[in-house]
Design a protein around this motif. Structure first.
Motif, PDB file in Angstrom:
ATOM      1  N   PRO A   5     -30.291 -19.747 -51.416  1.00 59.66           N
ATOM      2  CA  PRO A   5     -29.215 -18.753 -51.396  1.00 59.66           C
ATOM      3  C   PRO A   5     -29.369 -17.775 -52.562  1.00 59.66           C
ATOM      4  CG  PRO A   5     -28.338 -20.976 -51.755  1.00 59.66           C
ATOM      5  CD  PRO A   5     -29.820 -21.088 -51.691  1.00 59.66           C
ATOM      6  N   LEU A   6     -28.864 -16.534 -52.370  1.00 57.09           N
ATOM      7  CA  LEU A   6     -28.849 -15.551 -53.460  1.00 57.09           C
ATOM      8  C   LEU A   6     -28.042 -16.085 -54.630  1.00 57.09           C
ATOM      9  CD1 LEU A   6     -28.153 -12.122 -51.718  1.00 57.09           C
ATOM     10  CD2 LEU A   6     -30.174 -12.741 -53.041  1.00 57.09           C
ATOM     11  N   VAL A   7     -26.866 -16.551 -54.310  1.00 56.09           N
ATOM     12  CA  VAL A   7     -26.040 -17.182 -55.344  1.00 56.09           C
ATOM     13  C   VAL A   7     -25.380 -18.435 -54.795  1.00 56.09           C
ATOM     14  CG1 VAL A   7     -25.472 -15.128 -56.705  1.00 56.09           C
ATOM     15  CG2 VAL A   7     -24.042 -15.759 -54.781  1.00 56.09           C
ATOM     16  N   GLU A   8     -25.195 -19.381 -55.684  1.00 53.97           N
ATOM     17  CA  GLU A   8     -24.409 -20.573 -55.382  1.00 53.97           C
ATOM     18  C   GLU A   8     -23.385 -20.727 -56.493  1.00 53.97           C
ATOM     19  OE1 GLU A   8     -26.888 -24.255 -54.062  1.00 53.97           O
ATOM     20  OE2 GLU A   8     -28.181 -22.857 -55.148  1.00 53.97           O
ATOM     21  N   LEU A  27     -19.316 -22.362 -53.243  1.00 51.12           N
ATOM     22  CA  LEU A  27     -19.524 -21.226 -52.345  1.00 51.12           C
ATOM     23  C   LEU A  27     -20.986 -20.827 -52.419  1.00 51.12           C
ATOM     24  CD1 LEU A  27     -17.656 -18.864 -50.996  1.00 51.12           C
ATOM     25  CD2 LEU A  27     -18.111 -17.666 -53.107  1.00 51.12           C
ATOM     26  N   ASP A  28     -21.584 -20.430 -51.299  1.00 53.36           N
ATOM     27  CA  ASP A  28     -22.913 -19.842 -51.408  1.00 53.36           C
ATOM     28  C   ASP A  28     -23.036 -18.594 -50.557  1.00 53.36           C
ATOM     29  OD1 ASP A  28     -22.896 -21.008 -48.989  1.00 53.36           O
ATOM     30  OD2 ASP A  28     -24.528 -22.432 -49.360  1.00 53.36           O
ATOM     31  N   LEU A  29     -24.074 -17.828 -50.848  1.00 52.34           N
ATOM     32  CA  LEU A  29     -24.264 -16.536 -50.196  1.00 52.34           C
ATOM     33  C   LEU A  29     -25.753 -16.298 -50.015  1.00 52.34           C
ATOM     34  CD1 LEU A  29     -22.875 -13.804 -49.348  1.00 52.34           C
ATOM     35  CD2 LEU A  29     -23.378 -13.019 -51.666  1.00 52.34           C
ATOM     36  N   PHE A  30     -26.147 -15.989 -48.764  1.00 49.45           N
ATOM     37  CA  PHE A  30     -27.564 -15.775 -48.465  1.00 49.45           C
ATOM     38  C   PHE A  30     -27.859 -14.288 -48.323  1.00 49.45           C
ATOM     39  CE2 PHE A  30     -26.842 -20.133 -47.378  1.00 49.45           C
ATOM     40  CZ  PHE A  30     -28.015 -20.763 -47.745  1.00 49.45           C
ATOM     41  N   PRO A  31     -29.134 -13.905 -48.437  1.00 46.11           N
ATOM     42  CA  PRO A  31     -29.491 -12.488 -48.297  1.00 46.11           C
ATOM     43  C   PRO A  31     -29.066 -11.945 -46.932  1.00 46.11           C
ATOM     44  CG  PRO A  31     -31.368 -13.747 -49.129  1.00 46.11           C
ATOM     45  CD  PRO A  31     -30.316 -14.738 -48.754  1.00 46.11           C
ATOM     46  N   GLY A  32     -28.562 -10.734 -46.911  1.00 53.89           N
ATOM     47  CA  GLY A  32     -28.193 -10.089 -45.673  1.00 53.89           C
ATOM     48  C   GLY A  32     -26.971 -10.678 -45.005  1.00 53.89           C
ATOM     49  N   VAL A  65     -28.400 -18.500 -59.485  1.00 48.69           N
ATOM     50  CA  VAL A  65     -28.903 -17.288 -58.851  1.00 48.69           C
ATOM     51  C   VAL A  65     -30.340 -17.564 -58.426  1.00 48.69           C
ATOM     52  CG1 VAL A  65     -29.495 -14.871 -59.193  1.00 48.69           C
ATOM     53  CG2 VAL A  65     -27.393 -15.779 -60.170  1.00 48.69           C
ATOM     54  N   ASN A  66     -30.621 -17.393 -57.140  1.00 45.98           N
ATOM     55  CA  ASN A  66     -31.938 -17.723 -56.575  1.00 45.98           C
ATOM     56  C   ASN A  66     -32.378 -19.140 -56.964  1.00 45.98           C
ATOM     57  OD1 ASN A  66     -32.308 -15.248 -55.284  1.00 45.98           O
ATOM     58  ND2 ASN A  66     -32.943 -14.320 -57.222  1.00 45.98           N
ATOM     59  N   GLY A  67     -31.433 -20.048 -57.003  1.00 48.16           N
ATOM     60  CA  GLY A  67     -31.763 -21.434 -57.252  1.00 48.16           C
ATOM     61  C   GLY A  67     -31.764 -21.857 -58.707  1.00 48.16           C
ATOM     62  N   SER A  68     -31.769 -20.900 -59.644  1.00 48.49           N
ATOM     63  CA  SER A  68     -31.798 -21.327 -61.046  1.00 48.49           C
ATOM     64  C   SER A  68     -30.442 -21.093 -61.714  1.00 48.49           C
ATOM     65  CB  SER A  68     -32.904 -20.603 -61.806  1.00 48.49           C
ATOM     66  OG  SER A  68     -32.921 -19.247 -61.451  1.00 48.49           O
ATOM     67  N   PRO A  69     -30.025 -22.085 -62.516  1.00 51.03           N
ATOM     68  CA  PRO A  69     -28.700 -22.001 -63.146  1.00 51.03           C
ATOM     69  C   PRO A  69     -28.635 -20.849 -64.143  1.00 51.03           C
ATOM     70  CG  PRO A  69     -29.674 -24.197 -63.408  1.00 51.03           C
ATOM     71  CD  PRO A  69     -30.732 -23.318 -62.886  1.00 51.03           C
ATOM     72  N   VAL A  70     -27.492 -20.172 -64.160  1.00 50.54           N
ATOM     73  CA  VAL A  70     -27.292 -19.068 -65.109  1.00 50.54           C
ATOM     74  C   VAL A  70     -25.942 -19.274 -65.776  1.00 50.54           C
ATOM     75  CG1 VAL A  70     -28.623 -17.333 -63.873  1.00 50.54           C
ATOM     76  CG2 VAL A  70     -26.226 -17.682 -63.292  1.00 50.54           C
ATOM     77  N   SER A  71     -25.758 -18.609 -66.923  1.00 49.49           N
ATOM     78  CA  SER A  71     -24.403 -18.591 -67.465  1.00 49.49           C
ATOM     79  C   SER A  71     -24.111 -17.164 -67.899  1.00 49.49           C
ATOM     80  CB  SER A  71     -24.259 -19.595 -68.605  1.00 49.49           C
ATOM     81  OG  SER A  71     -24.493 -18.982 -69.835  1.00 49.49           O
ATOM     82  N   PHE A  72     -23.031 -16.614 -67.356  1.00 49.05           N
ATOM     83  CA  PHE A  72     -22.673 -15.228 -67.620  1.00 49.05           C
ATOM     84  C   PHE A  72     -21.646 -15.166 -68.734  1.00 49.05           C
ATOM     85  CE2 PHE A  72     -23.485 -14.432 -62.843  1.00 49.05           C
ATOM     86  CZ  PHE A  72     -24.840 -14.305 -63.085  1.00 49.05           C
ATOM     87  N   ALA A  73     -22.047 -14.591 -69.873  1.00 50.70           N
ATOM     88  CA  ALA A  73     -21.106 -14.475 -70.993  1.00 50.70           C
ATOM     89  C   ALA A  73     -20.289 -13.190 -70.898  1.00 50.70           C
ATOM     90  CB  ALA A  73     -21.846 -14.515 -72.328  1.00 50.70           C
ATOM     91  N   ILE A 195     -28.955  -7.209 -48.751  1.00 46.78           N
ATOM     92  CA  ILE A 195     -28.004  -7.478 -49.831  1.00 46.78           C
ATOM     93  C   ILE A 195     -26.956  -8.476 -49.340  1.00 46.78           C
ATOM     94  CG2 ILE A 195     -26.152  -6.396 -51.192  1.00 46.78           C
ATOM     95  CD1 ILE A 195     -27.923  -3.849 -51.166  1.00 46.78           C
ATOM     96  N   GLY A 196     -26.578  -9.398 -50.208  1.00 44.87           N
ATOM     97  CA  GLY A 196     -25.510 -10.338 -49.871  1.00 44.87           C
ATOM     98  C   GLY A 196     -24.174  -9.783 -50.324  1.00 44.87           C
ATOM     99  N   ILE A 197     -23.167  -9.898 -49.466  1.00 42.88           N
ATOM    100  CA  ILE A 197     -21.879  -9.283 -49.802  1.00 42.88           C
ATOM    101  C   ILE A 197     -20.751 -10.307 -49.716  1.00 42.88           C
ATOM    102  CG2 ILE A 197     -20.180  -7.539 -49.109  1.00 42.88           C
ATOM    103  CD1 ILE A 197     -22.533  -5.882 -48.029  1.00 42.88           C
ATOM    104  N   LEU A 198     -19.930 -10.346 -50.760  1.00 41.72           N
ATOM    105  CA  LEU A 198     -18.694 -11.119 -50.728  1.00 41.72           C
ATOM    106  C   LEU A 198     -17.555 -10.129 -50.549  1.00 41.72           C
ATOM    107  CD1 LEU A 198     -19.357 -13.650 -53.624  1.00 41.72           C
ATOM    108  CD2 LEU A 198     -19.079 -14.213 -51.207  1.00 41.72           C
ATOM    109  N   LEU A 199     -16.847 -10.254 -49.454  1.00 44.92           N
ATOM    110  CA  LEU A 199     -15.806  -9.280 -49.135  1.00 44.92           C
ATOM    111  C   LEU A 199     -14.436  -9.939 -49.186  1.00 44.92           C
ATOM    112  CD1 LEU A 199     -14.969  -6.462 -48.022  1.00 44.92           C
ATOM    113  CD2 LEU A 199     -15.335  -7.385 -45.725  1.00 44.92           C
ATOM    114  N   VAL A 200     -13.651  -9.565 -50.193  1.00 43.30           N
ATOM    115  CA  VAL A 200     -12.281 -10.053 -50.271  1.00 43.30           C
ATOM    116  C   VAL A 200     -11.408  -9.073 -49.505  1.00 43.30           C
ATOM    117  CG1 VAL A 200     -10.348 -10.627 -51.781  1.00 43.30           C
ATOM    118  CG2 VAL A 200     -12.693 -11.060 -52.533  1.00 43.30           C
ATOM    119  N   SER A 201     -10.647  -9.580 -48.549  1.00 46.67           N
ATOM    120  CA  SER A 201      -9.843  -8.666 -47.759  1.00 46.67           C
ATOM    121  C   SER A 201      -8.658  -9.392 -47.142  1.00 46.67           C
ATOM    122  CB  SER A 201     -10.704  -8.047 -46.659  1.00 46.67           C
ATOM    123  OG  SER A 201      -9.929  -7.196 -45.850  1.00 46.67           O
ATOM    124  N   HIS A 202      -7.588  -8.651 -46.908  1.00 47.48           N
ATOM    125  CA  HIS A 202      -6.443  -9.199 -46.172  1.00 47.48           C
ATOM    126  C   HIS A 202      -6.459  -8.700 -44.728  1.00 47.48           C
ATOM    127  CE1 HIS A 202      -4.463 -11.087 -49.561  1.00 47.48           C
ATOM    128  NE2 HIS A 202      -4.679 -10.000 -50.277  1.00 47.48           N
TER     129      HIS A 202
END
Ligand SMILES: Nc1ncnc2c1ncn2[C@@H]1O[C@H](COP(=O)(O)OP(=O)(O)OP(=O)(O)O)[C@@H](O)[C@H]1O
Ligand SMILES: [Mg+2]
Lengths: 258, 344
Positions: A5-8, A27-32, A65-73, A195-202
């Motif tokens: 996945p692009l992101v997990e 949650l995960d998100l795949f390309p496209g 991200v792409n399988g490797s752990p990241v930490s966003f400061a 591109i992978g898209i997370l869409l928050v919507s009501h």
């Protein structure tokens, strides 16, 4: 799917005092892929998105991200990983004009290291025209623009750069019908570019129109993750409101196959 | 901030907006008008006011307010305030003087003074960004500490006899022409452009360039305009604020050196309430105390308004007490205008 996945997001938690804004969500998100993130007001959608955007630090959990752990400061880290965000609050500096906002934090510079305002203006003109051909007053401070124009700037900022994951937190809330349709087209186009898209919507209609999957949050917890063809609008509504599927639920596509 | 860039282009884009001058332009225009009115009024009131010599005096007086005002403008644009500049000015001047007394040559001693100012600014910036103390309180604390330190170090006594070289920055002038007359007395043909005025011009141009054309300048505006938005856009908000406070401190140090050099004496009690003049200059020049708005050129106009007001009232024989009342009213008036602007 064989590719990672692009992101997990795994077991993400965020609490404010006693409030569990995000409660062990994965949650995960795949390309496209377009994944709809739904939930009642205050369900924790924006918190989850801000955590992925690097704007909020989770109390627990892991992001890969792409399988490797990241930490966003901070948001720069997420941007460097190709994650762009359209915030629900838009995050625009009111006294600056559209180009300054579009390139804020990533200004174009001349060879001498000065700000290249002319090139930023030209580039802004190009990318904004793609979303709203009527956008002319680019050099006014954004405080004097309409809500829809402001939203278009926030969208343009997220797609201009080299984006691999796009987080859209209610991107069409202030838009008119034709602009909303334009954003829908944009989403399809970005999707086809991988591109992978997370869409928050009501907006249930948009979600069923655009998304491949939906995840539903209720009081901070993830209560459902389904392929869009498994569920009906009523099923999703039941998840949003009650936090569970109707008692007699079976996957819609399996039902049809029988 | 893009108001000066390509006015023609902008006019073409929004024909209606061009007809209605925007608030910032009106503000600038009214400030220039005030300046001209002051000059005209004082010239009528006193013959001596409108003379080359008095002009140079005003230039000298304004250079200190101007230097402080430029630093203050940067801080105000980030949405902060720096109440410590008057005290930092004194501490820096005292630091320079003590270094000279300790045997350091003038130039490195002055550099040390500026560094002391920058150091005070850095402490301000760190207290504001790391300890999350509101700028008003943080710099109020520094105002007391720097003043206390300056008085403690000197035992509250001025340091004099600093040598001719120390006085050059404050008293010298470029293109000064003096002719020896036949009777043996020198005659001044042209008094020259005072070094402080040249320094102010250079600093103002540098600061304006930095705010307009450099990335850090853009980030200063963005931080003051909407701090959270700037952070989400990847602006290092804390570093940006720190930069502004360091600049303000360093310029206060420079102003301290100019002032003490002019007196050829380091006065630990010099510069009391100068922060108010600097704030007034910035606000009169259009800077907004709620952040995101302000220009160096505006602050220069503001500094000259304050400088001319003080000088003109002096020349007209108005007592120091009345002067305080007038300047106080002007400060309130300027902030009131700022409030009115924000309400719309
Ligand atoms: N900075 C914060 N400090 C304290 N509580 C917060 C903060 N941000 C969010 N919360 C709380 O976390 C919960 C989730 O908020 P969030 O903004 O994620 O909701 P949402 O699902 O995006 O709602 P909406 O549909 O209204 O946008 C809410 O109860 C909110 O009050
Ligand atoms: Mg939200």
């Amino acid at each position: 799917m064989s590719q990672p996945p692009l992101v997990e997001m795994i077991g993400i938690e965020k609490h404010f005092g006693g409030v569990r804004a995000v409660d062990h969500v994965s949650l995960d998100l795949f390309p496209g892929e377009v994944v709809g993130v739904l939930g009642h007001n205050g369900a924790g959608k924006s918190c989850l998105m801000r955590i992925l955007a690097g704007a909020m630090i989770p109390n627990a959990g892991e992001i890969r991200v792409n399988g490797s752990p990241v930490s966003f400061a901070d948001p720069n880290d997420a941007r460097e990983a190709g994650i762009e965000t359209i915030y629900q609050t838009l995050a625009l500096a009111d006294h600056l004009d559209a180009p300054s906002n579009l390139f804020l934090g990533r200004e174009l510079k001349t060879r001498l290291g000065n700000l290249d305002d002319a090139r930023m203006l030209a580039e802004s003109r190009k990318v904004l025209a793609r979303l709203n051909p009527n956008f002319k007053n680019l050099q006014d401070p954004v405080s004097s623009l309409s809500g829809g124009q402001r939203q278009v700037i926030a969208i343009a900022r997220a797609i201009y750069f080299d984006t691999r994951v796009l987080i859209m937190d209610e991107p069409t809330a202030a838009l008119g019908p034709s602009e909303t349709a334009m954003v829908a087209n944009l989403i399809r186009q970005l999707q086809s570019e991988g591109i992978g898209i997370l869409l928050v919507s009501h907006d249930m209609h948009d979600v069923f129109d655009l998304c491949d999957r939906v995840v539903v949050m209720n009081k901070g917890r993830l209560v459902g993750a389904h392929r869009i063809d498994e569920v009906t609008k009523d099923d999703v509504l039941s998840l949003i409101v009650k936090g569970e599927l109707p008692a007699d639920w079976t996957a819609r596509n399996l039902e049809a196959a029988q | 901030m893009s108001d000066a860039t390509k006015p023609a282009d902008r006019r073409a884009a929004t024909p209606l907006a061009a007809l209605m001058p925007d608030a910032a332009k009106i503000h600038r225009l009214s400030a220039v008008l005030t300046l001209l009115l002051l000059v005209a009024g004082f010239s009528l009131a006193s013959q001596a006011f409108f003379s080359v010599n008095n002009g140079l005096t005003i230039l000298l007086q304004t250079s200190v307010i101007g230097l402080l005002g430029i630093g203050m403008t940067m801080v105000i644009i980030t949405g902060g305030i720096d109440l410590s500049v008057g005290s930092v000015l004194a501490l820096s001047g005292v630091g320079t003087a003590m270094a000279i007394k300790a045997g350091l040559p003038v130039a490195p001693a002055m550099a040390l003074g500026v560094l002391i100012g920058a150091g005070c600014g850095a402490v301000n910036g760190l207290v504001v960004t790391r300890m999350k103390i509101p700028p008003f309180v943080a710099t109020l604390g520094m105002m007391l500490m720097a003043r206390g330190l300056a008085l403690q170090l000197t035992g509250a006594a001025p340091i004099s006899q600093l040598g001719e070289a120390f006085g050059r920055l404050g008293n010298g002038a470029l293109f000064r022409m003096v002719e020896m007359q036949s009777n043996g007395f020198p005659k001044v043909i042209f008094p020259g452009i005072p070094y402080p005025a040249i320094l102010l011009l250079l600093v103002a141009m540098g600061a304006a360039y930095m705010l307009r054309r450099r990335r850090i300048g853009r980030h200063i505006y963005a931080t003051g305009s909407n701090e959270e938005a700037a952070r989400l856009s990847g602006v290092r908000v804390d570093q940006t604020k720190l930069y502004a406070y360091v600049m303000s401190g360093a310029l206060a140090g420079l102003a301290g050196n100019v002032l003490m050099s002019r007196l050829v004496t380091a006065q630990p009690s010099e510069g009391v309430m100068y922060e108010l003049d600097a704030i007034a200059a910035a606000v009169i020049g259009g800077a907004s105390l709620s952040g995101g708005v302000g220009t160096v050129s505006g602050t220069m106009i503001g500094a000259f308004i304050i400088g001319i007001l003080r000088n003109g009232l002096n020349m007209a024989g108005v007592s120091a007490f009345i002067q305080q009342i007038v300047i106080g009213a002007v400060v309130i008036g300027a902030v009131w205008i700022d409030q009115m602007r924000n309400r719309r």
